[in-house]
Motif scaffolding. Structure first.
Motif, mmCIF file in Angstrom:
data_model
loop_
_atom_site.group_PDB
_atom_site.id
_atom_site.type_symbol
_atom_site.label_atom_id
_atom_site.label_comp_id
_atom_site.label_asym_id
_atom_site.label_seq_id
_atom_site.Cartn_x
_atom_site.Cartn_y
_atom_site.Cartn_z
ATOM 1 N N LYS A 40 -32.298 53.669 61.534
ATOM 2 C CA LYS A 40 -31.478 54.882 61.545
ATOM 3 C C LYS A 40 -29.991 54.557 61.639
ATOM 4 O O LYS A 40 -29.192 55.021 60.829
ATOM 5 C CB LYS A 40 -31.866 55.781 62.733
ATOM 6 C CG LYS A 40 -33.295 56.246 62.749
ATOM 7 C CD LYS A 40 -33.534 57.297 63.819
ATOM 8 C CE LYS A 40 -33.092 56.892 65.213
ATOM 9 N NZ LYS A 40 -33.802 55.689 65.716
ATOM 10 N N SER A 41 -29.625 53.791 62.649
ATOM 11 C CA SER A 41 -28.203 53.504 62.869
ATOM 12 C C SER A 41 -27.618 52.709 61.715
ATOM 13 O O SER A 41 -26.464 52.933 61.317
ATOM 14 C CB SER A 41 -28.008 52.755 64.191
ATOM 15 O OG SER A 41 -28.323 53.585 65.286
ATOM 16 N N THR A 42 -28.380 51.774 61.160
ATOM 17 C CA THR A 42 -27.893 50.995 60.016
ATOM 18 C C THR A 42 -27.620 51.908 58.832
ATOM 19 O O THR A 42 -26.588 51.797 58.155
ATOM 20 C CB THR A 42 -28.918 49.918 59.622
ATOM 21 O OG1 THR A 42 -29.122 49.032 60.722
ATOM 22 C CG2 THR A 42 -28.427 49.119 58.419
ATOM 23 N N THR A 43 -28.531 52.843 58.575
ATOM 24 C CA THR A 43 -28.328 53.796 57.480
ATOM 25 C C THR A 43 -27.070 54.617 57.702
ATOM 26 O O THR A 43 -26.265 54.822 56.782
ATOM 27 C CB THR A 43 -29.551 54.726 57.355
ATOM 28 O OG1 THR A 43 -30.727 53.939 57.106
ATOM 29 C CG2 THR A 43 -29.360 55.729 56.230
ATOM 30 N N MET A 44 -26.865 55.076 58.938
ATOM 31 C CA MET A 44 -25.686 55.884 59.235
ATOM 32 C C MET A 44 -24.404 55.058 59.120
ATOM 33 O O MET A 44 -23.371 55.562 58.663
ATOM 34 C CB MET A 44 -25.808 56.494 60.625
ATOM 35 C CG MET A 44 -26.880 57.586 60.704
ATOM 36 S SD MET A 44 -27.051 58.252 62.383
ATOM 37 C CE MET A 44 -27.212 60.006 62.023
ATOM 38 N N ARG A 45 -24.452 53.816 59.523
ATOM 39 C CA ARG A 45 -23.275 52.950 59.402
ATOM 40 C C ARG A 45 -22.922 52.706 57.935
ATOM 41 O O ARG A 45 -21.749 52.637 57.579
ATOM 42 C CB ARG A 45 -23.517 51.619 60.124
ATOM 43 C CG ARG A 45 -23.480 51.728 61.638
ATOM 44 C CD ARG A 45 -23.707 50.357 62.287
ATOM 45 N NE ARG A 45 -22.674 49.405 61.881
ATOM 46 C CZ ARG A 45 -21.477 49.307 62.437
ATOM 47 N NH1 ARG A 45 -21.153 50.103 63.445
ATOM 48 N NH2 ARG A 45 -20.602 48.422 62.013
ATOM 49 N N ILE A 46 -23.933 52.589 57.085
ATOM 50 C CA ILE A 46 -23.674 52.430 55.655
ATOM 51 C C ILE A 46 -23.038 53.697 55.104
ATOM 52 O O ILE A 46 -22.068 53.650 54.329
ATOM 53 C CB ILE A 46 -24.973 52.088 54.909
ATOM 54 C CG1 ILE A 46 -25.465 50.690 55.310
ATOM 55 C CG2 ILE A 46 -24.756 52.144 53.396
ATOM 56 C CD1 ILE A 46 -26.842 50.332 54.784
ATOM 57 N N LEU A 47 -23.551 54.854 55.499
ATOM 58 C CA LEU A 47 -22.971 56.125 55.061
ATOM 59 C C LEU A 47 -21.503 56.235 55.464
ATOM 60 O O LEU A 47 -20.674 56.753 54.701
ATOM 61 C CB LEU A 47 -23.754 57.294 55.653
ATOM 62 C CG LEU A 47 -25.024 57.729 54.931
ATOM 63 C CD1 LEU A 47 -25.844 58.650 55.812
ATOM 64 C CD2 LEU A 47 -24.673 58.417 53.611
ATOM 65 N N ALA A 48 -21.181 55.737 56.673
ATOM 66 C CA ALA A 48 -19.817 55.834 57.190
ATOM 67 C C ALA A 48 -18.920 54.688 56.731
ATOM 68 O O ALA A 48 -17.774 54.583 57.190
ATOM 69 C CB ALA A 48 -19.845 55.884 58.715
ATOM 70 N N GLY A 49 -19.418 53.846 55.854
ATOM 71 C CA GLY A 49 -18.607 52.763 55.306
ATOM 72 C C GLY A 49 -18.367 51.607 56.251
ATOM 73 O O GLY A 49 -17.501 50.762 56.001
#
Length: 304
Positions: A40-49
């Motif tokens: 989850k957090s990795t996906t969100m970090r990718i979304l946030a650049g």
């Protein structure tokens, strides 16, 4: 809108995110659920650049976060409430963000009022804030630029029941005005209450996604007996597959008639036999991610 397509992230030989695809639409709150290390957090970090994907794509508002001019006015992000500068006051944190985004400083007072941080609290150093106060400050920062999209990782951590109710109302109102919210949380009840759509991830893969009604609806039968083991054995012998279903009962895709006949043939007295009305979120979560759970892990320990 948030759109993730065939997203993967490798760390050495470990695949933290594995071919993940989903969309979050305007006017909806999307709950992002999964146990520790699920991605989850990795996906969100990718979304946030903040993290570079190995393959696939993740865009917000149709573009990559890094390509958005003045991104804070388009996308509000809160990934770690404890990452704020501990030596600054809450007011200073918001003031610097407002100056960076070219916003009027009146927005600082508006946001402090919105998240219920008092003038006295706003003058305290962040190092002296409780986790709940840091969450409120982080939410204020994410909303400062009046963005159309919110990406929030565990924003309810540290909030008391009143704070959780406040946050739930805030996000619901935001989505009702047309905003897009992607929200991860280990507070499953809160996700069940607020989310319009739910994404469940385990071992880096999406294991279920859809509207809350779709995922929590369960066809088949709920059955419960005084002798749980005898019931389970009777149904297994009759070729009827079952899953645990809260309150000591079992759930099966078979019809109530089929379950009842199998129990009667084995001489098992039933306490309850009825069509399934739909699994709760906790039950669904544990069923879908059962093979990703750590031994003896409790649901309260499920975090990003």
């Amino acid at each position: 809108m948030i759109k993730v397509e065939n997203l993967s992230k490798m760390y050495g030989g470990f695949k933290a995110v594995d071919d993940v695809s989903f969309e979050c639409r305007p006017g909806t709150v999307t709950g992002f659920l999964g146990p520790n290390g699920a991605g989850k957090s990795t996906t969100m970090r990718i979304l946030a650049g903040l993290t570079i994907a190995t393959s696939g794509d993740a865009v917000v508002g149709g573009v990559h976060y890094r390509d958005i001019p003045n991104p804070g006015t388009q996308v509000g992000v809160l990934l770690d409430a404890s990452a704020q500068h501990a030596g600054r006051t809450g007011r200073e944190v918001l003031t610097l963000s407002a100056i960076t985004m070219g916003l009027p400083l009146t927005r600082v007072d508006e946001m402090l009022k919105l998240v219920s941080l008092t003038p006295e609290e706003s003058k305290r150093r962040v190092r002296n804030y409780s986790l709940g106060m840091r969450q409120r400050l982080g939410i204020a920062n994410s909303l400062l630029g009046d963005p159309k999209i919110l990406i929030l990782d565990e924003p309810a951590n540290g909030l008391d029941p009143a704070g959780i109710h406040w946050m739930r109302s805030l996000l619901r109102e935001y989505a009702n005005r047309g905003g897009t919210v992607l929200l991860s949380s280990h507070l499953l009840h809160e996700i069940e209450v607020i989310a319009d759509e739910i994404i469940v991830i385990g071992h880096g893969k999406i294991v279920a996604q859809g509207t809350k009604a779709e995922l929590l609806h369960t066809a088949g039968t709920f059955v419960k007996a005084g002798d749980h083991s005898a019931l389970a054995n009777a149904l297994t012998s009759a070729g009827i597959a079952t899953l645990p279903s809260g309150d000591g009962g079992l759930r099966s895709e078979a019809t109530p008639e089929e379950v009842g006949r199998a129990a009667a043939a084995a001489g098992v007295a039933l306490i309850e036999l009825r069509p399934a009305e739909g699994a709760g979120l906790e039950e669904m979560f544990l069923e879908l991610t059962g093979d990703t759970q750590r031994e003896a892990q409790t649901i309260e320990g499920v975090t990003a």
